[in-house]
Design a protein around this motif. Structure first.
Motif, PDB file in Angstrom:
ATOM      1  N   UNK A   1       0.854  -1.180   0.000  1.00  0.00           N
ATOM      2  CA  UNK A   1       0.000   0.000   0.000  1.00  0.00           C
ATOM      3  C   UNK A   1       0.896   1.239   0.000  1.00  0.00           C
ATOM      4  N   UNK A   2       0.850   2.004  -1.065  1.00  0.00           N
ATOM      5  CA  UNK A   2       1.672   3.204  -1.211  1.00  0.00           C
ATOM      6  C   UNK A   2       0.844   4.318  -1.820  1.00  0.00           C
ATOM      7  N   UNK A   3       1.218   5.541  -1.528  1.00  0.00           N
ATOM      8  CA  UNK A   3       0.587   6.649  -2.252  1.00  0.00           C
ATOM      9  C   UNK A   3       1.246   6.763  -3.616  1.00  0.00           C
ATOM     10  N   UNK A   4       0.507   7.253  -4.570  1.00  0.00           N
ATOM     11  CA  UNK A   4       1.048   7.463  -5.910  1.00  0.00           C
ATOM     12  C   UNK A   4       1.428   8.928  -6.031  1.00  0.00           C
ATOM     13  N   UNK A   5       2.712   9.148  -6.289  1.00  0.00           N
ATOM     14  CA  UNK A   5       3.183  10.533  -6.298  1.00  0.00           C
ATOM     15  C   UNK A   5       2.943  11.229  -7.619  1.00  0.00           C
ATOM     16  N   UNK A   6       2.769  10.445  -8.666  1.00  0.00           N
ATOM     17  CA  UNK A   6       2.651  11.074  -9.996  1.00  0.00           C
ATOM     18  C   UNK A   6       1.389  10.602 -10.704  1.00  0.00           C
TER      19      UNK A   6
END
Lengths: 357, 394
Positions: free
Chosen positions: B334-339
């Motif tokens: 689970x990660x945020x999407x930076x782009x």
């Protein structure tokens, strides 16, 4: 006046659910199937009006005012049971008779989504992906895999704001090029310094930002992307059998997230146009996006499990099958592997040092 | 340098001398072929010249032969080479017509025409021949006393470790001598050391070679040995090898020795330097006896420092972070999407303006070091003697 819709089979009166495999409303009792468009042609759908006495407050005295303020109450017309949800719920199942109901007010007028991507993968697929998710993880506690059972698998239509943006951008850079060659017994280096300028446009479409306060943002971003080309014009029929929420976070709060992401991508794209240079330093940037928002519902399977008194939540993209969810770590296994690798590398380093010495 | 003498003066000198037969001695410095000196006088003067040699390192000879009719220069040179115990020194040759001072080896830099005249004038006197010769020897002693190469006293055998600085105490000196004696005897090749306070303007390699020869440090008929000489004032050192030691201590091998010893040399830990040097020399001689002396590509392997144990463990721990980190990262998805790269509309990127302006150009040049290294031992000659050796500063 609040209305809920119950999708009842015209053939046998059973509760219709939208099938992800068949992409149709299906009756689990008589196996009848209807497309959403067919079902919408009157008088197939049963729309039930609620009593005016409904005011979203239960008078039983078990809830305090602040809790009650966020709740809505519906009466199931199939069994008379009380369906208690929060005010943003757009679709639910009667806890007594499992009858799927859609809260029309949450998906009409200003709250009506533009598109919905129907579920393409069913509950069994979600369960299978979960099993696959646990495979090959050396540091996952064995007990988690052996003891584990899914406490809940829920198909939810998650509300999203999707942003389209026409971007006009300008960048300036300081950069260098370096060439080296040999002349007799000298090494000659030629360093050139440049000032670079770039201006251009690009378009983004459907940058999603989840609009539900209930859904963890990082989890919703992890299951991207969704393919909007498979979306259908919204119809409440798609929600039958699944949970759904209407948006609880507006565009003002979500547009910033979309802006951050598109700015980073824009910066990277323009930086790529100066990749022949070294030592590139950005000295000026201007990114002007013209952003429009659209409101959509995307399909997500949510799985919950409890292990060692901790709840683990997993999510699967109901369209593509992308599965995410953080797993616990077996600390003793970690220490064992660390010691093994550490000893091996230390021995190799010592041997190499001896050989080269 | 060859001068016409004032004949009457010379004749008067000779007339005042008693004619005595010349007797031969082992170290003969006074070559009185005319028999002006008595045996006792000659012996005394030879002894005096011997002392001058021991003190200064220079041989001071005198040739008296009025019967010479050939080239006095050639005669002087041949007599010096035949009789002089050392390569550095002078011979004052006098025949019936002229005199000539021949300077050999290192003496050449101190004895020019003017000095030759002064040496002749020192010889000239109104006394008898004995006094004249003494005057010459005294002057030569003064002259070379200012430029002497230290030589160990002839009464004692040349010690393998010599300290002219006093930096080593007697126990250290004794210990080094004993160690060097043991190694030298075991291998039949001298391992010697010398610590001097100054080189007196002499090139360090020449000084070391001459020290080796003057002190007769060579072992056996092949005159084999290695000398490490360190001069404190100039902070220079030199290895001098001879005989079989030339092959045992190759150029690459000597460079290796220098690397091992330089740190302690710089710190002035001279006992440690010579002690380590003796151990290393022993190791080199053992290797040489196998037929494959230490050379380029075949140098001694020092034991790996103990620091590599904790260092390996540290690197192992750091290295282990990589694979275990990868295993750990498998558990996180689970990660945020930076782009928003996936949402860029295909072919929508349009760079309308692209300008690249050259601001300046800088050219730098760097000389490429060329290191040359060779196998085997390089040799040179000092005073006609073949030596190997390397030198440097610390």
């Amino acid at each position: 006046m609040t209305t809920i819709s119950e999708y009842k089979c015209p053939n046998c009166g059973g509760p219709l659910e939208f099938s992800s495999e068949k992409q149709k409303l299906c009756c689990p009792f008589c196996d009848s199937e209807y497309t959403v468009e067919e079902f919408n042609a009157a008088p197939l759908q049963t729309t039930v009006s609620e009593d005016d006495s409904w005011n979203g407050v239960i008078e039983a005295g078990q809830w305090d005012d602040s809790e009650l303020a966020g709740l809505a109450e519906y009466i199931c017309r199939s069994c008379g049971g009380t369906i208690l949800t929060d005010k943003t719920t757009a679709s639910a199942t009667c806890p007594y008779c499992d009858n799927p109901v859609v809260m029309n007010d949450q998906v009409s007028d200003a709250l009506k989504p533009e598109y919905v991507i129907p579920f393409k993968l069913n509950k069994d697929a979600a369960r299978a992906e979960f099993e696959k998710h646990l495979l090959g993880k050396k540091l996952l506690p064995k007990a988690f895999t052996e003891d584990n059972h899914i406490d809940e698998i829920k198909g939810i239509y998650v509300p999203y704001w999707i942003f389209d943006a026409d971007v006009d951008a300008k960048f300036s850079y300081d950069a260098k090029t370096e060439n080296t060659w040999k002349e007799n017994d000298e090494e000659v280096t030629e360093t050139k310094t440049f000032k670079l300028f770039r201006r251009g446009t690009l378009r983004f479409e459907a940058i999603p930002v989840d609009a539900s306060v209930k859904m963890p943002d990082d989890m919703m971003e992890s299951i991207e992307p969704f393919d909007l080309s498979e979306a259908a014009a919204f119809n409440p029929g798609y929600l039958a059998g699944y949970s759904a929420d209407r948006y609880s976070i507006g565009t003002d709060e979500t547009i910033e997230r979309a802006r951050e992401r598109l700015e980073r991508s824009t910066r990277d794209i323009f930086l790529d146009t100066v990749s022949d240079y070294t030592d590139v330093q950005e000295t000026f940037s201007q990114i002007i996006p013209d952003i429009q928002a659209r409101y959509v519902l995307y399909p997500v399977w949510i799985l919950n499990t409890v292990w060692n008194d901790k709840t683990y939540t997993f999510a699967m993209n109901g369209q593509t099958g992308k599965f995410v969810g953080d797993l616990p770590i077996d600390q003793s296994a970690y220490r064992k592997w660390f010691a093994l690798y550490g000893a091996g590398i230390a021995a190799a380093v010592y041997l190499l040092a001896n050989l080269l010495h | 340098m060859m001068k016409k003498v004032l004949l009457p003066a010379v004749i008067s000198l000779m007339m005042s001398a008693l004619a005595v037969p010349v007797s031969a001695q082992t170290d003969e410095f006074i070559l009185d072929y005319d028999g002006y000196l008595t045996a006792a006088q000659k012996a005394e003067l030879d002894q005096e010249a011997q002392e001058i040699l021991q003190e200064t390192g220079y041989s001071v000879l005198l040739l008296l032969d009025e019967t010479n009719t050939g080239s006095l220069i050639d005669y002087a040179m041949s007599e010096y080479n035949a009789h002089a115990p050392s390569a550095d020194g002078i011979i004052l040759a006098v025949d019936a017509d002229e005199y000539y001072v021949y300077p050999a080896g290192n003496a050449a830099q101190y004895v020019d025409d003017a000095e030759s005249d002064r040496l002749w004038n020192a010889f000239l006197c109104d006394e008898d021949i004995y006094e004249c010769v003494e005057g010459y020897l005294d002057y030569a002693e003064d002259l070379f006393g200012q430029h002497k190469i230290p030589v160990t006293p002839s009464e004692t055998s040349a010690e393998r470790m010599t300290d002219f600085t006093g930096k080593l105490d007697s126990s250290q000196l004794t210990a080094l001598i004993q160690k060097m004696d043991a190694v030298s005897t075991e291998h039949g090749i001298t391992v010697a050391g010398a610590l001097t306070d100054t080189l007196d303007g002499i090139d360090v390699q020449t000084y070391a070679d001459r020290f080796f020869d003057l002190n007769d440090l060579g072992y056996g008929p092949t005159d084999s040995g290695i000398l490490l000489l360190i001069s404190e004032a100039e902070r220079e050192f030199a290895f001098s090898t001879k005989g079989k030691a030339i092959g045992a201590f190759t150029t690459a091998g000597q460079e290796y020795l220098i690397k091992q010893l330089k740190s302690d040399m710089s710190k002035g830990n001279y006992y440690k330097v010579f002690d380590a040097y003796t151990d290393l020399a022993d190791q080199f001689l053992v290797q040489a006896e196998t037929g494959k002396p230490y050379d380029k590509g075949n140098l001694p392997k020092k034991a790996l420092s103990l620091i590599w144990i904790p260092l390996s463990l540290l690197l192992g721990a750091l290295g282990a972070l990589l694979p275990t980190g990868a295993m750990k990262s498998q558990l996180k998805s689970v990660y945020t999407k930076e782009k928003a790269d996936s949402y860029v509309v295909k072919d929508s990127v349009n760079i309308g303006v692209s300008r690249n302006r050259l601001i300046d150009t800088v050219i730098t040049r760097r000389k490429i070091d060329r290191k040359s290294s060779s196998e085997g031992s390089e040799t040179h000659t000092t005073d006609g003697q073949t030596h190997g050796g390397t030198h440097g500063k610390f």
